[in-house]
Design a protein around this motif. Structure first.
Motif, short mmCIF file in Angstrom:
data_model
loop_
_atom_site.label_atom_id
_atom_site.label_comp_id
_atom_site.label_asym_id
_atom_site.label_seq_id
_atom_site.Cartn_x
_atom_site.Cartn_y
_atom_site.Cartn_z
N PHE A 1 29.23 41.16 37.55
CA PHE A 1 29.40 41.97 36.34
C PHE A 1 30.49 43.04 36.50
N ILE A 2 30.29 43.97 37.43
CA ILE A 2 31.23 45.10 37.51
C ILE A 2 32.55 44.64 38.12
N GLY A 3 32.45 43.74 39.14
CA GLY A 3 33.67 43.27 39.82
C GLY A 3 34.62 42.54 38.87
N SER A 4 34.08 41.69 37.99
CA SER A 4 34.96 40.96 37.06
C SER A 4 35.61 41.93 36.08
N ASN A 5 34.84 42.89 35.62
CA ASN A 5 35.43 43.92 34.75
C ASN A 5 36.48 44.74 35.50
N PHE A 6 36.22 44.98 36.80
CA PHE A 6 37.20 45.74 37.60
C PHE A 6 38.52 44.98 37.70
N ILE A 7 38.43 43.67 37.96
CA ILE A 7 39.67 42.89 38.12
C ILE A 7 40.47 42.92 36.81
N HIS A 8 39.77 42.75 35.69
CA HIS A 8 40.46 42.85 34.39
C HIS A 8 41.12 44.22 34.24
N TYR A 9 40.34 45.26 34.53
CA TYR A 9 40.84 46.63 34.39
C TYR A 9 42.06 46.84 35.29
N TYR A 10 41.91 46.43 36.56
CA TYR A 10 42.93 46.77 37.55
C TYR A 10 44.26 46.06 37.27
N LEU A 11 44.16 44.76 36.95
CA LEU A 11 45.41 44.01 36.72
C LEU A 11 46.10 44.47 35.45
N ASN A 12 45.31 44.97 34.51
CA ASN A 12 45.89 45.52 33.30
C ASN A 12 46.61 46.84 33.61
N ALA A 13 45.98 47.67 34.44
CA ALA A 13 46.55 48.99 34.77
C ALA A 13 47.67 48.89 35.80
N HIS A 14 47.62 47.87 36.68
CA HIS A 14 48.60 47.76 37.78
C HIS A 14 49.10 46.31 37.88
N PRO A 15 49.83 45.84 36.87
CA PRO A 15 50.22 44.42 36.85
C PRO A 15 51.12 44.02 38.02
N GLU A 16 51.70 45.00 38.69
CA GLU A 16 52.60 44.69 39.83
C GLU A 16 51.83 44.37 41.12
N ASP A 17 50.51 44.67 41.15
CA ASP A 17 49.71 44.46 42.37
C ASP A 17 49.10 43.05 42.41
N GLN A 18 48.64 42.66 43.60
CA GLN A 18 47.99 41.35 43.80
C GLN A 18 46.50 41.58 44.03
N VAL A 19 45.66 40.81 43.34
CA VAL A 19 44.22 40.91 43.55
C VAL A 19 43.67 39.59 44.07
N VAL A 20 42.95 39.67 45.20
CA VAL A 20 42.25 38.50 45.73
C VAL A 20 40.75 38.74 45.50
N ASN A 21 40.12 37.81 44.82
CA ASN A 21 38.69 37.91 44.53
C ASN A 21 37.92 37.04 45.54
N PHE A 22 37.11 37.70 46.37
CA PHE A 22 36.34 36.99 47.40
C PHE A 22 34.87 37.02 47.00
N ASP A 23 34.33 35.87 46.64
CA ASP A 23 32.97 35.83 46.09
C ASP A 23 32.34 34.49 46.44
N VAL A 24 31.08 34.51 46.85
CA VAL A 24 30.40 33.26 47.24
C VAL A 24 29.80 32.54 46.03
N LEU A 25 29.78 33.23 44.90
CA LEU A 25 29.21 32.68 43.64
C LEU A 25 27.72 32.37 43.80
N THR A 26 26.93 33.42 43.98
CA THR A 26 25.47 33.27 43.91
C THR A 26 25.12 33.05 42.44
N TYR A 27 23.82 33.05 42.14
CA TYR A 27 23.37 32.91 40.74
C TYR A 27 24.03 33.98 39.86
#
Ligand SMILES: NC(=O)c1ccc[n+]([C@@H]2O[C@H](COP(=O)([O-])OP(=O)(O)OC[C@H]3O[C@@H](n4cnc5c(N)ncnc54)[C@H](O)[C@@H]3O)[C@@H](O)[C@H]2O)c1
Length: 333
Positions: A11-37
């Motif tokens: 929940f919060i992490g996906s919103n963070f990635i949206h927020y962050y890439l919008n605010a800092h489009p020049e940066d790179q984001v790697v999302n590390f997640d095991v995808l539980t339920y």
């Protein structure tokens, strides 16, 4: 800047990635997640093909996978956790494994990799519960967790701080109150109530709805995290809070916005170890220039509209997990 976000499909992490890439489009984001339920990669489907974003399916308790993912990373923002209190009462060991051991594995890799910042996302629940007239939690409040969830988060906070004190790992910690907003799993109170009502069902309210929670819109939480990353002092903790409401007030407001009556309310038993009240003194993060952008009511209305417009996201989750409403089965009134 390359940022490793753990638990970015939640929940919060996906919103963070949206927020962050919008605010800092020049940066790179790697999302590390095991995808539980609780991990919903479809929450990020709009980022498919975005060259600034990459997804790695991996477990934070897997030292080799974490070591590989940490290569070339400047900052780690650590959201990954088991986060649902009810589930922690049923299966505490999974919470210890993910929240305590997983955080330790990440800290070790961050240290070997010399990351420039390790930001740990924590909760106000580590402070325990408040009485109705107690002063709100703040950064210096002693820890007093009361559920396996909050105890495992407290353990992770202590480890993060120990890596700062012992090894000088450049850390910051934020302890936030209850979040709400888009992509919130329908097993949690606000989205469960909204989606139940949209499906024509009742809403199961624990006790008499007297428990008090401090609510922050997820966008505002993530904005605070970004401010801490940019301006926060290494080694410091920041408490992030919003508006205090009883669960009954929140429920009545949802009913009012949807134009429904109180006949849709159903009172059910309290969970074990149900904390009475959480509240946050957020003056320290406010001193860094943060404040919520809109009121709780305005954000609640936006959230309800989001759930109305995004049935594709939440309907399959409710269908796959009929036990999400299990508290309603213990109804006594
Ligand atoms: N939701 C809130 O109101 C709230 C409030 C304060 C703090 N927090 C904290 O914020 C963080 C995120 O909360 P959330 O509500 O987004 O949680 P969530 O349950 O929605 O998401 C957790 C994510 O972590 C992932 N994950 C779980 N175990 C993992 C593992 N072993 N390896 C890799 N990934 C794993 C899941 O797949 C999921 O995508 C948590 O640390 C939580 O304690 C949440």
């Amino acid at each position: 800047m390359k940022i490793l976000v753990t638990g970015g499909a939640g929940f919060i992490g996906s919103n963070f990635i949206h927020y962050y890439l919008n605010a800092h489009p020049e940066d790179q984001v790697v999302n590390f997640d095991v995808l539980t339920y609780a991990g919903h990669i479809e929450s990020l489907k709009d980022l498919e093909g975005n060259p600034s974003y990459r997804f790695i399916k991996g477990d934070i308790t897997d030292a080799q996978a974490v070591k590989d993912a940490m290569q070339g990373v400047d900052w780690v923002v650590h959201f990954a956790a088991e986060s649902h209190v009810d589930r922690s009462i049923i299966d505490p060991m999974q919470f210890v494994k993910t929240n305590v051991l997983g955080t330790a594995v990440l800290l070790d890799a961050a240290l070997s990799n010399k990351v420039k910042r390790f930001h740990h996302i924590s909760t106000d629940e580590v402070f325990g519960q408040l009485g109705e007239s107690d002063a709100p939690f703040k950064e210096t409040t002693p820890y007093s967790p009361r559920t396996p969830y909050s105890a495992s988060k407290a353990g992770s906070d202590h480890l993060v701080r120990a890596y700062f004190e012992t090894y000088n790992l450049p850390i910051t910690i934020s302890n936030c109150s209850n979040n709400f907003g888009p992509f919130h799993d329908p097993e949690k109170l606000i989205p469960r109530f909204i989606t139940n009502l949209l499906e024509g069902k009742k809403v199961p309210l624990m006790g008499k709805g007297e428990n008090i929670r401090d609510w922050v819109y997820v966008y505002d939480h993530n904005k605070a995290v970004d401010i801490i990353l940019q301006k926060g002092v290494i080694g410091e903790t920041y408490c992030i809070g919003g508006e205090e409401k009883t669960n009954l007030e929140v429920t009545k407001k949802i009913l009012e916005i949807l134009g429904l009556g109180e006949d849709r309310l159903e009172f059910v038993e309290h969970r074990l170890g149900h904390d009475l009240r959480y509240a946050i003194d957020d003056s320290k993060i406010k001193a860094l220039g943060w404040s919520p952008e809109k009121s709780f009511e305005e954000r609640l209305e936006e959230t309800i509209n989001w759930f109305k417009e995004n049935e594709w996201w939440w309907k399959p989750l409710k269908k796959d997990r009929p036990n999400v409403d299990r508290s309603a089965q213990k109804s006594y009134g």
